[in-house]
Write an enzyme that holds these catalytic residues in place. Structure first.
Site, mmCIF file in Angstrom:
data_model
loop_
_atom_site.group_PDB
_atom_site.id
_atom_site.type_symbol
_atom_site.label_atom_id
_atom_site.label_comp_id
_atom_site.label_asym_id
_atom_site.label_seq_id
_atom_site.Cartn_x
_atom_site.Cartn_y
_atom_site.Cartn_z
ATOM 1 N N GLY A 91 36.967 38.834 52.184
ATOM 2 C CA GLY A 91 37.705 38.329 51.036
ATOM 3 C C GLY A 91 37.658 36.825 50.967
ATOM 4 O O GLY A 91 37.293 36.146 51.944
ATOM 5 N N PRO A 92 38.022 36.244 49.825
ATOM 6 C CA PRO A 92 38.020 34.780 49.680
ATOM 7 C C PRO A 92 39.013 34.136 50.653
ATOM 8 O O PRO A 92 39.909 34.804 51.183
ATOM 9 C CB PRO A 92 38.457 34.570 48.215
ATOM 10 C CG PRO A 92 38.232 35.886 47.546
ATOM 11 C CD PRO A 92 38.418 36.930 48.595
ATOM 12 N N PRO A 93 38.878 32.837 50.901
ATOM 13 C CA PRO A 93 39.828 32.148 51.789
ATOM 14 C C PRO A 93 41.248 32.199 51.243
ATOM 15 O O PRO A 93 41.470 32.070 50.032
ATOM 16 C CB PRO A 93 39.297 30.699 51.809
ATOM 17 C CG PRO A 93 37.876 30.801 51.394
ATOM 18 C CD PRO A 93 37.792 31.955 50.456
ATOM 19 N N GLY A 94 42.207 32.394 52.132
ATOM 20 C CA GLY A 94 43.614 32.356 51.749
ATOM 21 C C GLY A 94 44.173 33.652 51.206
ATOM 22 O O GLY A 94 45.280 33.662 50.671
ATOM 23 N N THR A 144 43.790 37.270 58.118
ATOM 24 C CA THR A 144 44.349 37.085 59.469
ATOM 25 C C THR A 144 45.777 37.611 59.538
ATOM 26 O O THR A 144 46.182 38.240 60.527
ATOM 27 C CB THR A 144 44.303 35.598 59.845
ATOM 28 O OG1 THR A 144 42.963 35.120 59.735
ATOM 29 C CG2 THR A 144 44.797 35.379 61.264
ATOM 30 N N GLU A 180 40.468 15.219 24.828
ATOM 31 C CA GLU A 180 41.280 16.392 25.175
ATOM 32 C C GLU A 180 41.710 17.165 23.934
ATOM 33 O O GLU A 180 41.855 18.389 23.977
ATOM 34 C CB GLU A 180 42.516 15.962 25.985
ATOM 35 C CG GLU A 180 42.195 15.252 27.290
ATOM 36 C CD GLU A 180 41.325 16.086 28.205
ATOM 37 O OE1 GLU A 180 41.382 17.338 28.123
ATOM 38 O OE2 GLU A 180 40.562 15.505 28.993
ATOM 39 N N HIS A 229 38.951 19.647 23.084
ATOM 40 C CA HIS A 229 39.011 20.861 23.904
ATOM 41 C C HIS A 229 40.108 21.800 23.408
ATOM 42 O O HIS A 229 39.891 23.007 23.210
ATOM 43 C CB HIS A 229 39.292 20.489 25.363
ATOM 44 C CG HIS A 229 38.135 19.858 26.066
ATOM 45 N ND1 HIS A 229 36.877 20.404 26.066
ATOM 46 C CD2 HIS A 229 38.057 18.725 26.806
ATOM 47 C CE1 HIS A 229 36.067 19.630 26.773
ATOM 48 N NE2 HIS A 229 36.762 18.597 27.228
ATOM 49 N N ASP A 250 32.289 18.272 32.066
ATOM 50 C CA ASP A 250 32.114 19.313 31.037
ATOM 51 C C ASP A 250 30.643 19.694 30.901
ATOM 52 O O ASP A 250 30.302 20.885 30.828
ATOM 53 C CB ASP A 250 32.644 18.818 29.688
ATOM 54 C CG ASP A 250 34.126 18.500 29.743
ATOM 55 O OD1 ASP A 250 34.830 19.152 30.535
ATOM 56 O OD2 ASP A 250 34.568 17.599 29.007
#
Length: 668
Positions: free
Chosen positions: A202-205, A209, A425, A428, A500
């Site tokens: 899985g991805p980190p975090g 563990t 901005e 966007h 971008d």
């Protein structure tokens, strides 16, 4: 006691003690009295000198009481003074020797003492260095000993499945392992073979563990925790030795769990182009493969490992009989995020306005580590502002800080740059609102954060696992909105669109090469070959011809150009709204979702009226608050005045009572 005699330190200590006593014996000082000329003559004349030894300009000897003395003949006296002393001593009956005093010679072993001490200092320094590098204590030469940390169920805090939020299916998968560790006979009687190894991917975090610790806590068995990088050292063969020692230790303490974190440090594909078959990491991997085959199916030892790079692991490590089962731990969904937030907020004072459902909707794609970090940042912000609890506003500010970085209001920005950022901005945000089925705009700001001069934040209304072609094309249009807004309004372009443009190129090329979303190329994936150092090649390889590469470049350019033309058309048709958005940003710097929607539907003037009413309401609230404070002060003054009057009356009554008593006494 015997272990002290087996070590080299004991013999070094004995050698140092022997050298010390030898040096004391050979260099034991004797008391010698030094006379001047007059004292020497007086002692000779009084008959106190028993022996006299003369050598060149030095006279030494022994007094009658055994005291040794010495004196020196000055050069100005010449040989006559020596003759005089000789004759005088002879007259007084002293024993005179003229052979002279032999030079004092230092023993050979005393001469080599400095060299011996330098060698000893070097040996001690080397031993101390090796102790520090290998853990100290008596483990000086324990290079091959495992560095795994043992966590017993009766020591420290125990983590159970109840401490793990979300991961319902993953916990159900692990409950089978827990049941085997608790009741192995049930599985043996049925002839079942429990997996030897479980690989968590899985991805980190995401909690790989933490979930493994919960398995050990739920089963109540010892838990050996080690990182993959702790196997490999600078000395050849140490990694393989540590693997053997780890499994030998585990076999002596069944049932137990061995957890190897970041196993890709030693489990990468063999033959990576560097080191060949004699590479230390490959030797460690080979030993790990052998050890996993070396214990039986029912010995009660479960090996768990975690990695976020399963694609680079060696195939021999993943075959049945080694890591039989792979458990994927992904990004939590909206329901799991709510559970995780509630779990991490359990011991934190929260305000009444906290809504975990809203927070879970606003944090799509966040891992459990990200969510914990958000609540921690919110607690730090609240403490910095001297608040008694954590409010919803603090958590929203912490979320923005984690995503975009720290707000830099103190940075001096020129008016021209503020205008460029405002229109950038606004471009966007306006395209994100004009295009259908796009994520709603949550916040637009021109306040610098991190490395960005401003940003537009969109929050998805729902979790999404796949991306469609139309959605990716719309994303390209939104990405190009900032550059096109600068071009239309300012008739110029800036470097602010660099990020971008990089995203546009990456997405467009992925559409053509990875996902086969091109209209003019066949339905094939044109990804590059194996990555550097992951396979047998030293560099990546291109698995298509130069003609196809040119076709790919043309398709990428066509997709980007189409997105550019569509974005230019939409912004040209809505220039008035673009001006309204930019004016609002220049005025208020930050605009939230409700304010953005108001500007889009009713214009900038409508927002100014709302802001004016809000300011009037805030001013009215401040006035009322001040009036309440003033009223409290007046009441406090009245209460103090009344208390003073009551005190004065009580004092007057006390004085009157004293006067009456005095009169009665006088009358009596």
């Amino acid at each position: 006691m015997k272990k002290y005699f087996r070590g080299l330190t004991f013999y070094i200590l004995i050698f140092i003690i022997i050298l010390y006593f030898v040096r004391i014996y050979w260099q034991q000082p004797q008391e010698i009295v030094e006379f001047d000329f007059t004292q020497l003559l007086n002692e000779i004349q009084e008959g106190n000198v028993s022996t006299v030894d003369m050598a060149e300009n030095r006279i030494s000897g022994t007094l009658s009481d055994g005291t040794q003395f010495e004196a020196y003949i000055p050069e100005m006296m010449g040989d006559s003074f020596g003759d005089y002393v000789f004759n005088l001593a002879q007259e007084e009956g002293a024993v005179i020797t003229l052979e002279g005093i032999p030079p004092i010679e230092t023993p050979w072993f005393v001469d080599i003492l400095p060299s011996v001490f330098m060698i000893l200092i070097f040996v001690v320094f080397w031993f101390v260095f090796m102790q520090n590098s290998q853990g100290g204590g008596s483990k000086v030469m324990s290079f091959g000993k495992s560095k795994a940390k043992l966590n017993k169920p009766d020591e420290g805090k125990i983590i159970n499945f109840s401490d793990v939020a979300g991961l319902k299916e993953e916990k159900e998968e692990m409950e089978e392992i827990v049941d085997f560790l608790k009741h192995p006979k049930k599985y043996v009687d049925l002839g079942a073979r429990i997996p030897k190894g479980i690989l968590m991917v899985g991805p980190p975090g995401t909690g790989k563990t933490y979930l493994s610790r919960a398995v050990a806590g739920e089963a109540g068995v010892p838990f050996y925790n080690i990182s993959g990088s702790e196997f490999v050292e600078m000395f050849v063969g140490v990694g393989a030795s540590r693997v053997r020692d780890l499994f030998d230790t585990a076999k002596k303490n069944p049932p137990c769990i061995i957890f190897i974190d970041e196993i890709d440090a030693v489990g990468r594909k063999r033959g990576a182009g560097l080191g060949g078959g004699h590479d230390e990491r490959e030797q460690t991997l080979n030993q790990l493969l052998v050890e996993m085959d070396g214990f039986g199916d029912h010995e009660g030892i479960i090996i768990m490992a975690a990695t976020n790079r399963p694609d680079i692991l060696d195939p021999a490590l993943l075959r049945p009989g080694r890591f039989d089962r792979e458990v994927t731990i992904g990004i939590p969904d909206i329901k799991e995020r709510e559970e995780i937030l509630r779990l991490h907020a359990k011991n934190k004072p929260l305000g009444e306005d906290i809504d975990f459902k809203v927070l879970s909707r606003r944090t799509p794609g966040f891992t459990p580590a990200d969510l914990e970090n958000i609540l921690n940042e919110a607690a730090l912000l609240s403490a910095r502002k001297n608040h008694k609890n954590i409010t919803m506003k603090s958590i929203e500010e912490a979320t923005t800080k984690v995503i975009a970085g720290v707000e830099k209001k103190s940075r001096v920005v020129s008016e021209s740059e503020r205008k460029i950022t405002a229109y950038h901005e606004s471009g966007h945000a306006l395209l994100a609102r004009l295009l259908p089925d796009m994520d709603p705009v949550h916040q637009v700001t021109i306040i610098p954060r991190g490395r960005a001069g401003g940003f537009t934040m969109q929050l998805p209304s729902e979790d999404r696992s796949y991306m469609t072609k139309k959605r990716m094309e719309k994303d390209l249009i939104v990405f190009l909105g900032g550059r096109i807004a600068e071009k239309i309004i300012l008739d110029d372009i800036s470097t602010g669109a660099q990020n971008d443009l990089s995203r546009v190129t990456k997405v467009a090329r992925a559409m053509v090469t990875k996902y086969a979303m091109s209209e003019n190329l066949s339905q094939m994936s044109y990804e590059d070959g194996e990555e550097v150092f992951l396979g047998r090649d030293m560099t990546t390889k291109q698995n298509y011809s130069e003609h196809v590469a040119a076709e790919i470049d043309r398709e990428v350019r066509r997709i980007v150009d189409n997105a550019y033309d569509e974005a230019y058309r939409l912004l040209s048709e809505n220039v008035d709204k673009l001006h309204d958005m930019a004016s609002a940003l220049l005025e208020y710097e930050t605009i939230h979702s409700e304010e953005f929607e108001l500007i889009f539907t009713e214009g900038f003037e409508a927002l100014k009226e709302v802001k004016l009413k809000e300011e009037e309401a805030e001013e009215e609230a401040r006035v009322k608050e001040k009036a309440k404070e003033a009223e409290k002060i007046e009441k406090a003054k009245e209460v103090a005045k009344l208390e003073k009057e009551m005190k004065d009356i009580a004092e007057e009554k006390a004085k009157e009572a004293e006067t009456t008593t005095d009169d009665e006494n006088t009358h009596s």
